[in-house]
Design a protein around this motif. Structure first.
Motif, short mmCIF file in Angstrom:
data_model
loop_
_atom_site.label_atom_id
_atom_site.label_comp_id
_atom_site.label_asym_id
_atom_site.label_seq_id
_atom_site.Cartn_x
_atom_site.Cartn_y
_atom_site.Cartn_z
N UNK B 127 0.86 -1.17 0.00
CA UNK B 127 0.00 0.00 0.00
C UNK B 127 0.90 1.23 0.00
N UNK B 128 1.35 1.60 -1.19
CA UNK B 128 2.36 2.65 -1.30
C UNK B 128 1.76 3.89 -1.95
N UNK B 129 1.93 5.01 -1.28
CA UNK B 129 1.48 6.32 -1.78
C UNK B 129 2.06 6.57 -3.18
N UNK B 130 1.20 6.90 -4.11
CA UNK B 130 1.68 7.18 -5.47
C UNK B 130 1.35 6.08 -6.45
N UNK B 131 1.03 4.88 -5.92
CA UNK B 131 0.66 3.75 -6.78
C UNK B 131 -0.84 3.80 -7.05
N UNK B 132 -1.23 3.61 -8.30
CA UNK B 132 -2.64 3.61 -8.68
C UNK B 132 -3.15 2.17 -8.67
N UNK B 133 -4.17 1.89 -7.85
CA UNK B 133 -4.68 0.52 -7.76
C UNK B 133 -5.69 0.26 -8.88
N UNK B 134 -5.52 -0.86 -9.57
CA UNK B 134 -6.49 -1.26 -10.59
C UNK B 134 -7.19 -2.51 -10.11
N UNK B 135 -8.47 -2.64 -10.45
CA UNK B 135 -9.23 -3.81 -9.99
C UNK B 135 -9.16 -4.96 -10.97
N UNK B 136 -8.74 -4.68 -12.19
CA UNK B 136 -8.69 -5.73 -13.21
C UNK B 136 -7.63 -5.37 -14.25
N UNK B 137 -7.18 -6.35 -15.04
CA UNK B 137 -6.25 -6.05 -16.13
C UNK B 137 -6.83 -4.98 -17.06
N UNK B 138 -8.10 -5.05 -17.34
CA UNK B 138 -8.74 -4.05 -18.22
C UNK B 138 -8.53 -2.64 -17.67
N UNK B 139 -8.80 -2.51 -16.37
CA UNK B 139 -8.66 -1.18 -15.77
C UNK B 139 -7.20 -0.72 -15.79
N UNK B 140 -6.28 -1.65 -15.57
CA UNK B 140 -4.85 -1.30 -15.60
C UNK B 140 -4.48 -0.72 -16.96
N UNK B 141 -4.95 -1.39 -18.01
CA UNK B 141 -4.62 -0.93 -19.37
C UNK B 141 -5.27 0.41 -19.67
N UNK B 142 -6.46 0.63 -19.13
CA UNK B 142 -7.12 1.92 -19.31
C UNK B 142 -6.32 3.04 -18.64
N UNK B 143 -5.83 2.76 -17.45
CA UNK B 143 -5.06 3.78 -16.71
C UNK B 143 -3.77 4.13 -17.46
N UNK B 144 -3.14 3.12 -18.05
CA UNK B 144 -1.93 3.38 -18.84
C UNK B 144 -2.22 4.37 -19.96
N UNK B 145 -3.38 4.19 -20.59
CA UNK B 145 -3.70 5.00 -21.77
C UNK B 145 -4.06 6.45 -21.48
N UNK B 146 -4.31 6.73 -20.19
CA UNK B 146 -4.74 8.10 -19.84
C UNK B 146 -3.63 9.12 -19.93
#
Lengths: 146, 146, 146, 146
Positions: B127-146
């Protein structure tokens, strides 16, 4: 897929550039990937030749940014390790071709020989026991295949 | 081409393996290359997923031999540098996704944050400040694209 | 001779500086050498404390020049490897004390835990399983000796 | 304090061992610290000579454990980086003396020349432009002082 290391100086004359360009083309046509230091001169030439022939080009960069890579590097690997990245180029390669080159190149030749990689030289003034001299890019590629 | 770093432990349970497999697939479908440590567990899963979807997989290996790479690594980079190769993975990546993971993964998360890379986590207990938590691989890929 | 790693940020407030200074003094009095990143802040403080007490101070520098070292480094080791030098600090140390610190320090804590070194923290906001919290430099030195 | 790099093979004959032993003694008597690769052969000899004369000996080790160091290394620096540690030896040194040596030594000579360090050779078969040949340890130490 075999990966061939190409080492040489970050600036070079027209003649050496053309040899490295031709070498890149021939390596790609054989289906080899190219690994190099990713910067200018010989590194740029070999990437340009390989990339134009549809090959894979890997640049192991000494600095901190992938934007340091020449425009023909497909896979920029960012080490931020200065000359210590030379050891990575040589370890990653199945065989190494030196094209021209100065002290940096000599250090890579020696490192490659120290870990028993095949080393071929083209247009190199160094005369090191264990290095196989090639007279042309064609001959260099033939020696790799043996 | 954007390169996404995927970090995680060299052994993992079925659930984490599936998430990393799915992540690799989605990254490749987006046209991203994947860079990882090239070994087993999460690293193998993400390479398997990406490779099956036609993606490029780069393995920055800690040992001395390219044969250490998992079978889905297309570009094995051989560092012979043990954990110091973590810095290369993180520098090479445009953004980093941590999947599960133990201390080695935490060191890469922290290093990525130290050099201002975007860091996303999936199934991670840290639980590290600055890390964005994703609930699924889909969400992780969406966050990358932002 | 035991070598103790001290890790922490390259800038810090007065309170943290004093703790690191005191830690350096106590380590030197115990006959331990100190290894750190060789720069400012916590690294300078611990070297200053150790050097004044007659201790040996080793600075594993990230840049290209020994002149980057703070004036209390007795043995400057010049890596030109940026953050990858963190792995060397942690490998060289028999045990590690984190004083304050941000992401760079966290990466070193995690790396040290990954290779099974004893890790002690002082004035650190990170809350990482496996790290032993010390309330004072005295306590940190006591824990090292156990 | 000036730090002098001594490079050479990890096994050597009696004659080369004695030269390196003498070199270590003379360097320590001049107040120089010695940095080397920390293993056997020439590295052990120069550390033995320096340590007996009360000098500081730094071993930049390629492996994972400080116990790899020869018994005359006072400061073992553990890199776990195989040959990439050669770059650290050369960067850390103010000047470099090669004693005998094979390909590994040649790579260090070339690297030292590439980053503009003074390089002196003793009992070396390599004939590299830019290296200053010394006929004895005494002469090598004199050339360093110039």
């Amino acid at each position: 897929m075999k990966i061939i290391g190409v080492i040489g100086a970050s600036s070079c004359d027209e003649k050496v550039y053309k040899k490295a360009l031709e070498l890149g083309k021939l390596l790609a046509e054989k289906g080899y990937a190219v690994v190099c230091g990713g910067l200018g001169g010989v590194m740029r030439a070999v990437c340009e030749g390989a990339e134009r022939a549809g090959g894979i080009t890997i640049g192991i960069l000494p600095g901190k940014y992938s934007s340091d890579a020449n425009p023909f590097v497909k896979i920029p690997v960012v080490t931020a390790m200065s000359h210590a990245r030379n050891a990575i180029i040589v370890r990653t390669a199945d065989a190494v071709v030196a094209v021209g080159g100065r002290y940096g190149t000599l250090s890579e030749i020696a490192l490659a020989l120290a870990i028993d990689k095949k080393v071929i030289s083209l247009e190199t003034s160094w005369n090191i026991r264990g290095v196989i001299k090639a007279k042309s890019p064609e001959e260099a590629v033939k020696i790799i295949g043996k």
